[in-house]
Design an enzyme around this catalytic site. Structure first.
Site, short mmCIF file in Angstrom:
data_model
loop_
_atom_site.label_atom_id
_atom_site.label_comp_id
_atom_site.label_asym_id
_atom_site.label_seq_id
_atom_site.Cartn_x
_atom_site.Cartn_y
_atom_site.Cartn_z
N ASP A 13 0.70 -1.28 0.11
CA ASP A 13 -0.21 -0.06 -0.17
C ASP A 13 0.81 1.42 0.01
O ASP A 13 1.69 1.41 0.69
CB ASP A 13 -0.90 0.00 1.27
CG ASP A 13 -2.13 0.86 1.03
OD1 ASP A 13 -1.84 2.00 0.76
OD2 ASP A 13 -3.30 0.46 1.22
N SER A 68 -7.23 3.61 -1.18
CA SER A 68 -7.09 2.08 -1.11
C SER A 68 -8.10 1.42 -1.20
O SER A 68 -8.01 0.25 -1.95
CB SER A 68 -6.33 2.06 -0.13
OG SER A 68 -5.01 2.67 0.31
N THR A 119 -7.69 -2.41 1.95
CA THR A 119 -7.12 -3.38 1.03
C THR A 119 -7.65 -4.73 1.12
O THR A 119 -8.12 -5.29 0.25
CB THR A 119 -5.68 -3.31 0.98
OG1 THR A 119 -5.43 -1.72 0.91
CG2 THR A 119 -5.13 -4.00 -0.15
N GLU A 146 -0.88 -8.31 1.95
CA GLU A 146 -0.64 -6.75 2.05
C GLU A 146 0.37 -6.13 3.00
O GLU A 146 0.35 -6.46 4.15
CB GLU A 146 -1.94 -5.87 2.29
CG GLU A 146 -1.67 -4.63 1.96
CD GLU A 146 -2.67 -3.68 2.59
OE1 GLU A 146 -3.44 -4.00 3.61
OE2 GLU A 146 -2.91 -2.39 2.24
N HIS A 163 -1.24 2.65 -5.04
CA HIS A 163 -0.98 3.93 -5.59
C HIS A 163 0.44 4.45 -4.81
O HIS A 163 0.90 3.70 -3.97
CB HIS A 163 -1.99 4.94 -4.79
CG HIS A 163 -2.34 5.04 -3.43
ND1 HIS A 163 -1.50 5.09 -2.51
CD2 HIS A 163 -3.34 4.20 -2.94
CE1 HIS A 163 -2.26 5.06 -1.20
NE2 HIS A 163 -3.16 4.34 -1.59
#
Ligand code: MG
Ligand code: ZN
Length: 375
Positions: free
Chosen positions: A46, A87, A140, A260, A308
């Site tokens: 992330d 996100s 996420t 993640e 991003h």
């Protein structure tokens, strides 16, 4: 081969060799070009833009495990509502293949639930896993199993976790399951009634557990959000090593696993370069665990990407290898494209420049899923 390309490549190699301070990372076995994977491990950093990757690399003696990937791409991260995504929309693009509005979780831009990769994998009888260094209800991971209109509906997201049958889950957020304020349900008890082995960090470190593949497994790392790696959080690489082995034993049909590195983003929101690098290196250790599994297994595709960039991070003049000067231009997300790295059968599909929704479509194509038709 065109002469200019040969010349360019030679020059590039020459410069690379001149600048290398350490030998290149050992190469992995061939990536089985043209073959299809049985298992997919999708790793999402992330907020992990190219500068976050570079900072991790240069802070770590010019070496990251993700360099061992054989394919690289760039994705365009904008959402349906904003040039600069959040996100929720970013992860929903990966999970459902649709551009949606910022703060959406597993719903399309008309607020309709969209079918996710994880749900499609479940529908095929594939074991599934989710691992995060945030709460399991954070945007996420949530976007792979929940369908809510607004990411802040944390307890509604936790309730959606009960509607799927995720086999292996590791992350924070126990309070949203077991200490709820919007209703009187105890989702921990409900998970146990469903057959889950549920453990939390107050009972045992993850590394001390050996989950039995005969039963679904959850380990809660925190009541709400886990701490930074530099403050003692150490479970992400452990989970990344444990999950594929568990999932492979859990079923015959191949597995889908999302991992993640949640807090690269959080450190960059705070313009905290030390923790951004700490989180990047912790995430890279998880990447290494996934790559080791894939290299030994030969049927596993590993994809590493980001939703991003965060912070407009920059490595500035005065930096040296191992001692970086870092500046940020914002405390928000930015619009720059973010990298994709892939290794394993089908990795070459991830070369090139494409929209974030392409991650969904490429994985769906490789696993033989009917594209869900999410708009
Ligand atoms: Mg996240
Ligand atoms: Zn963020």
């Amino acid at each position: 081969m065109k002469p200019w390309f040969v010349l360019f490549s030679a020059l590039f190699l020459f410069i690379q060799c001149r600048q290398a301070t350490v030998p290149p990372a050992p190469s992995l076995p061939p990536a089985y070009a043209g073959a299809k994977p049985k298992n997919v491990i999708l790793l999402i950093g992330d907020g992990m833009g190219l500068t976050q990757v570079s900072a991790g690399l240069y802070a770590n003696n010019n070496r990251l495990r993700l360099e061992q990937c054989t394919a690289t791409g760039l994705i365009k991260t904008h959402s349906a509502s904003h040039l600069i995504t959040d996100s929720g929309a970013g992860a929903t693009a990966f999970s459902c293949g649709c551009k949606t509005y910022n703060y959406a979780i597993g719903v399309d831009q008309h607020k309709k639930a969209c079918l996710t990769l994880l749900e499609q994998a479940e529908g095929r009888g594939m074991p599934t896993g989710l691992v995060a260094t945030s709460s399991l209800t954070h945007a996420t991971p949530a976007s792979f199993y929940a369908h809510v209109k607004e990411r802040k509906e944390t307890e509604a997201i936790a309730a959606d976790f009960l509607k799927v049958d995720i086999d292996f889950a590791v992350g924070g957020g126990l309070n949203y399951f077991a200490n709820r304020t919007t209703d009187t349900r105890n989702l921990r008890a409900e998970l146990e009634a469903k057959g889950y082995v549920v453990r939390d960090s107050s009972q045992s470190a993850l590394a001390a557990l050996q989950p039995d593949p005969a039963r679904p497994f959850i380990w809660f790392s925190a009541g709400k959000e886990p701490k930074y790696a530099r403050e003692g959080r150490d479970y992400l690489p452990v989970a990344a090593r444990m999950a594929p082995v568990y999932l492979q034993k859990r079923g015959e049909k191949g597995f889908f696993l999302m991992i993640e590195g949640s807090q690269i983003d959080w450190a960059c929101h705070k313009n905290d370069a030390d923790n951004a690098i700490g989180e990047m290196l912790d995430f890279d250790a998880a990447i290494g665990a996934a790559l080791d599994f894939a290299a030994a297994d030969g049927q596993t595709l590993v994809i590493i990407t980001a939703d991003h960039e965060t912070g407009g991070m920059s490595i500035t003049q005065g930096s040296e290898m191992g001692r970086l000067e870092i500046e940020f231009t914002t405390e928000q997300h930015t619009a720059s494209m973010v990298p994709v790295f892939a290794y394993g059968p089908g990795a070459e599909l991830f070369n090139g420049v494409y929209d974030n929704t392409g991650i969904y479509y490429k994985i769906a194509a490789l696993l033989g899923f009917e594209p869900a038709g999410n708009k």
